[in-house]
Scaffold this active site. Structure first.
Site, PDB file in Angstrom:
ATOM      1  CG  ASP A 170      -0.084  -0.344   2.867  1.00  0.00           C
ATOM      2  OD1 ASP A 170       0.639  -0.846   2.826  1.00  0.00           O
ATOM      3  OD2 ASP A 170      -0.924   0.431   3.188  1.00  0.00           O
ATOM      4  CG  HIS A 171       3.162   2.491   2.698  1.00  0.00           C
ATOM      5  ND1 HIS A 171       2.499   3.695   3.328  1.00  0.00           N
ATOM      6  CD2 HIS A 171       2.041   1.390   3.226  1.00  0.00           C
ATOM      7  CE1 HIS A 171       1.807   3.815   4.425  1.00  0.00           C
ATOM      8  NE2 HIS A 171       1.951   2.487   3.714  1.00  0.00           N
ATOM      9  CG  HIS A 198      -2.193   4.140   7.324  1.00  0.00           C
ATOM     10  ND1 HIS A 198      -2.948   3.562   6.295  1.00  0.00           N
ATOM     11  CD2 HIS A 198      -1.455   2.813   6.957  1.00  0.00           C
ATOM     12  CE1 HIS A 198      -2.196   2.822   4.863  1.00  0.00           C
ATOM     13  NE2 HIS A 198      -0.923   2.247   5.647  1.00  0.00           N
TER      14      HIS A 198
END
Ligand SMILES: [Zn+2]
Length: 273
Positions: free
Chosen positions: A77-78, A187
């Site tokens: 997700d990065h 997040h």
């Protein structure tokens, strides 16, 4: 709910803007935060997933002033958006190492800096969530980009073997010595009281560790048994995630000679004596 909008740049501070990726989930909260630092020269921190709409929004916000693409770590997700954002912008990709289909143009480590005309970003090696995790300190604004080392709205998962609880706690404690005024997490929203957040994390971990040790000493001898007992307060759908952290705590306790167990699927017992 403007704060959860994706594809739109929001000002976080005079030098920093945030674009949220459209990848909400159990592990990502409302989605991954991509940050743009600087106005004349721009550093992007965590391009996020390889999502064309998201990367278009980031590129539209930074334009051809994007000079650097930094990643905090190489989880899905990065970092996967780095290659496609480099194609759009020609920017230099920086990260700790090549891994998980991520290849930096230049490897950077603890203390390395990105120097722009308006700002300086300093890399802080923070292993624990991932062994190649870097936070970045924007020295001008004393803002720490914390990736998944510290999140807003949830605790961090430490998943062995790459995740390491002892390293994670040491990395958290080390942040206390830095001049940090706020934390911009990978997040969630900006954290305005960094030392309280760091202390909250450390307290949370030591309470969990104490409960895990108590469970083993009370005769609970499997990882799943420990999860069920220690995470009784947590929704059951999160237990597979909590399991990682229990494993990480058990390995740390074993290294410290406080429990014994040969492997994570086997039996765990109190230390002799
Ligand atoms: Zn993440």
């Amino acid at each position: 709910m403007a704060d959860v909008a994706t594809g739109v740049a929001r000002a976080v501070s005079p030098l920093v803007r945030r674009v949220r990726a459209p990848n909400p989930g159990i592990m990502t909260g409302p989605g991954t935060n991509t940050y743009l630092v600087g106005i004349d020269e721009v550093a992007v921190i965590d391009p996020g997933p390889d999502d064309a709409g998201h990367l278009d929004a980031v590129a539209a916000c930074g334009g051809d002033r994007i000079c650097w693409i930094l990643v905090t770590h190489t989880h899905s997700d990065h970092s996967p958006g780095a290659a496609a954002l480099r194609e759009r912008t020609g920017a230099e990709v920086l990260g700790f190492d090549a891994r998980d289909d991520f290849t930096p143009d230049r490897s950077i480590g603890h203390g390395d800096c990105v120097e722009a005309t308006e700002f300086r970003l300093r890399a802080v090696h923070t292993p624990g969530h991932a062994s190649n995790h870097l936070c970045y300190l924007l020295e001008n604004e004393r803002m720490l980009f914390s990736g998944d080392h510290i999140m807003q709205g949830s605790t961090v998962v430490i998943a062995p073997p790459d995740g390491d609880m002892a390293a994670y706690l040491a990395s958290l404690r080390a942040l206390r010595d830095l001049p940090i005024g706020s934390i911009a997490p990978g997040h969630g929203l900006l954290i305005e009281d960094p030392s309280a957040k760091i202390d909250e994390y450390l307290t949370h971990r030591s309470e969990r560790e104490r409960a895990i040790l108590d469970a083993v000493e009370a005769g609970v001898d499997t990882v799943d048994g420990v999860v069920a007992r220690v995470y009784a307060d947590v929704r059951e759908e999160l237990h597979p995630v909590a399991r990682h952290s229990v494993c990480a705590h058990l390995l740390k306790l074993r290294d410290e000679g406080r429990v014994q167990g040969a492997d994570l699927d086997g039996r765990w017992l109190p230390a002799p004596g």
